[in-house]
Design a protein around this motif. Structure first.
Motif, PDB file in Angstrom:
ATOM      1  N   TYR A 110      -6.106  12.628 -10.059  1.00 15.25           N
ATOM      2  CA  TYR A 110      -5.321  11.720  -9.226  1.00 15.25           C
ATOM      3  C   TYR A 110      -4.994  10.463 -10.024  1.00 15.25           C
ATOM      4  O   TYR A 110      -5.886   9.744 -10.469  1.00 15.25           O
ATOM      5  CB  TYR A 110      -6.114  11.360  -7.971  1.00 15.25           C
ATOM      6  CG  TYR A 110      -5.289  10.767  -6.852  1.00 15.25           C
ATOM      7  CD1 TYR A 110      -4.298  11.516  -6.215  1.00 15.25           C
ATOM      8  CD2 TYR A 110      -5.504   9.464  -6.409  1.00 15.25           C
ATOM      9  CE1 TYR A 110      -3.549  10.992  -5.173  1.00 15.25           C
ATOM     10  CE2 TYR A 110      -4.762   8.930  -5.363  1.00 15.25           C
ATOM     11  CZ  TYR A 110      -3.787   9.699  -4.747  1.00 15.25           C
ATOM     12  OH  TYR A 110      -3.039   9.174  -3.714  1.00 15.25           O
ATOM     13  N   ASN A 119      -0.540  10.482  -7.190  1.00 15.59           N
ATOM     14  CA  ASN A 119      -0.555  11.903  -6.866  1.00 15.59           C
ATOM     15  C   ASN A 119      -1.320  12.640  -7.963  1.00 15.59           C
ATOM     16  O   ASN A 119      -1.800  12.025  -8.922  1.00 15.59           O
ATOM     17  CB  ASN A 119       0.872  12.444  -6.758  1.00 15.59           C
ATOM     18  CG  ASN A 119       0.979  13.631  -5.818  1.00 15.59           C
ATOM     19  OD1 ASN A 119       0.097  14.491  -5.778  1.00 15.59           O
ATOM     20  ND2 ASN A 119       2.070  13.675  -5.054  1.00 15.59           N
ATOM     21  N   GLU A 285     -11.496  14.525  -3.158  1.00 13.23           N
ATOM     22  CA  GLU A 285     -10.948  13.850  -1.982  1.00 13.23           C
ATOM     23  C   GLU A 285      -9.678  14.563  -1.546  1.00 13.23           C
ATOM     24  O   GLU A 285      -9.075  15.307  -2.321  1.00 13.23           O
ATOM     25  CB  GLU A 285     -10.658  12.370  -2.282  1.00 13.23           C
ATOM     26  CG  GLU A 285     -11.906  11.538  -2.527  1.00 13.23           C
ATOM     27  CD  GLU A 285     -11.609  10.050  -2.616  1.00 13.23           C
ATOM     28  OE1 GLU A 285     -10.459   9.658  -2.306  1.00 13.23           O
ATOM     29  OE2 GLU A 285     -12.521   9.285  -2.985  1.00 13.23           O
ATOM     30  N   ARG A 286      -9.295  14.334  -0.315  1.00  6.87           N
ATOM     31  CA  ARG A 286      -8.093  14.977   0.207  1.00  6.87           C
ATOM     32  C   ARG A 286      -7.157  13.927   0.796  1.00  6.87           C
ATOM     33  O   ARG A 286      -7.596  13.040   1.542  1.00  6.87           O
ATOM     34  CB  ARG A 286      -8.450  16.014   1.271  1.00  6.87           C
ATOM     35  CG  ARG A 286      -7.247  16.795   1.803  1.00  6.87           C
ATOM     36  CD  ARG A 286      -7.680  17.833   2.820  1.00  6.87           C
ATOM     37  NE  ARG A 286      -8.468  18.886   2.206  1.00  6.87           N
ATOM     38  CZ  ARG A 286      -7.957  19.950   1.597  1.00  6.87           C
ATOM     39  NH1 ARG A 286      -6.625  20.083   1.498  1.00  6.87           N
ATOM     40  NH2 ARG A 286      -8.749  20.866   1.082  1.00  6.87           N
ATOM     41  N   TYR A 287      -5.875  14.024   0.429  1.00  3.78           N
ATOM     42  CA  TYR A 287      -4.846  13.136   0.972  1.00  3.78           C
ATOM     43  C   TYR A 287      -3.744  13.989   1.577  1.00  3.78           C
ATOM     44  O   TYR A 287      -3.434  15.071   1.079  1.00  3.78           O
ATOM     45  CB  TYR A 287      -4.263  12.246  -0.121  1.00  3.78           C
ATOM     46  CG  TYR A 287      -5.276  11.321  -0.770  1.00  3.78           C
ATOM     47  CD1 TYR A 287      -5.690  10.159  -0.126  1.00  3.78           C
ATOM     48  CD2 TYR A 287      -5.803  11.606  -2.032  1.00  3.78           C
ATOM     49  CE1 TYR A 287      -6.612   9.300  -0.707  1.00  3.78           C
ATOM     50  CE2 TYR A 287      -6.724  10.752  -2.627  1.00  3.78           C
ATOM     51  CZ  TYR A 287      -7.131   9.608  -1.955  1.00  3.78           C
ATOM     52  OH  TYR A 287      -8.042   8.771  -2.540  1.00  3.78           O
ATOM     53  N   ASP A 288      -3.130  13.474   2.647  1.00  2.04           N
ATOM     54  CA  ASP A 288      -2.086  14.233   3.338  1.00  2.04           C
ATOM     55  C   ASP A 288      -0.930  14.576   2.410  1.00  2.04           C
ATOM     56  O   ASP A 288      -0.372  15.677   2.474  1.00  2.04           O
ATOM     57  CB  ASP A 288      -1.562  13.438   4.539  1.00  2.04           C
ATOM     58  CG  ASP A 288      -2.582  13.342   5.662  1.00  2.04           C
ATOM     59  OD1 ASP A 288      -3.506  14.179   5.687  1.00  2.04           O
ATOM     60  OD2 ASP A 288      -2.455  12.429   6.502  1.00  2.04           O
ATOM     61  N   HIS A 289      -0.546  13.651   1.517  1.00  3.49           N
ATOM     62  CA  HIS A 289       0.632  13.865   0.676  1.00  3.49           C
ATOM     63  C   HIS A 289       0.336  14.670  -0.585  1.00  3.49           C
ATOM     64  O   HIS A 289       1.258  15.146  -1.247  1.00  3.49           O
ATOM     65  CB  HIS A 289       1.239  12.516   0.261  1.00  3.49           C
ATOM     66  CG  HIS A 289       0.403  11.742  -0.707  1.00  3.49           C
ATOM     67  ND1 HIS A 289      -0.766  11.107  -0.349  1.00  3.49           N
ATOM     68  CD2 HIS A 289       0.548  11.506  -2.042  1.00  3.49           C
ATOM     69  CE1 HIS A 289      -1.286  10.512  -1.395  1.00  3.49           C
ATOM     70  NE2 HIS A 289      -0.513  10.745  -2.439  1.00  3.49           N
ATOM     71  N   GLY A 291      -2.923  16.744  -0.920  1.00  9.16           N
ATOM     72  CA  GLY A 291      -3.917  17.795  -0.770  1.00  9.16           C
ATOM     73  C   GLY A 291      -5.228  17.412  -1.429  1.00  9.16           C
ATOM     74  O   GLY A 291      -5.563  16.223  -1.586  1.00  9.16           O
TER      75      GLY A 291
END
Length: 311
Positions: A110, A119, A285-289, A291
């Motif tokens: 990331y 991203n 970790e996970r993010y909506d935009h 994954g």
């Protein structure tokens, strides 16, 4: 001058001319043989590559010393699957010491992408191609890149088969079959090119991409050692001819042929390698935009990669 003296003089001339022209003829024969080997291998491979001829934007820094940093991107396409860039490496070649170093960057690292949201680093290539990926690496890790090389993974198996027709011995760490084309058994195995490619592709276990990257670096070290054991560069034109249709790069052919023999055939100690992010410097970790990502301590890894490459 007597007839005998003239004959002696002519004999000396013939000897001198022979000493000059015979080596030249031998050199010409070697170069002709090499060119024909290269051309034949190139023609046999050129129709199989998935790489297109579209121009690529890449604005590198100027090379100011005897070290070349090459951004290497692996394109993996199987069957009807869409091609994808799933291997990101930085290969550094030191022309003075003839040493090669390799940095593997996990594709889910990331990072901040210049001009875009943070991203996965692999997204930089999807968004803006090779140039945005170059900027992203420079922005996050402070590494200047001089060249790029996009490699169709199919070349890997073909080059292995050309260089080592009897296969390459690998200590396969476990039984492997899921997600690859050839089932591999644990233990020391002699693998052909396609089997060796499956070995580095495999990621259907608890290590996932981490195991895949580790095996990539392991196999590159084994191949580097195997190449250095070869006693001649006779195979080099055929190897290069086989590989070139599967490589898209901004490196001049003259530079490739200059570096190639040293990288492949120079007797060297084990190739140094580094994986980014390093152990203990990331968390899942996970993010909506984006994954699932590797949330990375960028500063710690930046320092490590710069020290490793001598930046």
């Amino acid at each position: 001058m007597t007839r005998s003296q003239r004959r002696g003089s002519n004999k000396k001339k013939y000897i001198i001319l022979s000493l000059i022209f015979v080596p030249l003829l031998l050199i010409a024969a070697v170069f002709t043989y090499g060119y024909l080997q290269y051309k034949s291998a190139f023609e046999n491979s050129k129709d199989d590559s998935i790489l297109d001829d579209e121009p690529i934007e890449f604005n590198p820094v100027e090379v100011t010393e005897e070290k070349y940093n090459v951004l290497m991107l692996g394109i993996d396409a199987r069957g009807e699957e869409q091609s994808r860039t799933d291997t990101i490496m930085i290969a550094q070649y030191d022309e003075k010491t003839k040493d090669t170093k390799l940095v593997s960057i996990m594709r889910d690292t990331y990072v901040e992408i210049p001009g875009h949201d943070s991203n996965k680093i692999n997204a930089a290539h999807a968004i803006g191609g090779v140039e945005l990926l170059r900027k992203t690496i420079e922005h996050n890790f402070g590494v200047d890149l001089h060249y790029y090389a996009i490699v169709d993974f199919q070349s890997f198996s073909k080059v292995v088969d050309v260089a080592f027709p009897d296969g390459v011995e690998i200590d396969v760490e476990k039984d492997m079959s899921k997600g690859i084309d050839h089932a591999l058994k644990a233990g020391k195995q002699t693998l052909n090119g396609a089997e060796l490619l499956d070995y580095v592709r495999f990621r259907q276990d608890s290590e996932s991409d981490f195991g895949r990257v580790r095996r990539q670096q392991e196999v590159l070290r084994v191949l580097s050692s195997e190449f250095s054991e070869l006693n001649t560069v006779v195979k080099l034109p055929k190897i290069m001819g086989t590989a070139m249709p599967y490589i898209k790069t901004n490196m001049e052919n003259s530079l490739l042929f200059k570096i190639g023999p040293s990288v492949l055939f120079e007797k060297k100690s084990e190739m140094e390698s580094l994986r980014i992010p390093m152990d203990g410097t990331f968390a899942d970790e996970r993010y909506d935009h984006a994954g699932l990502v590797l949330a990375t301590d960028i500063e710690t890894n930046k320092t490590a990669i710069q020290e490793f490459l001598g930046e």
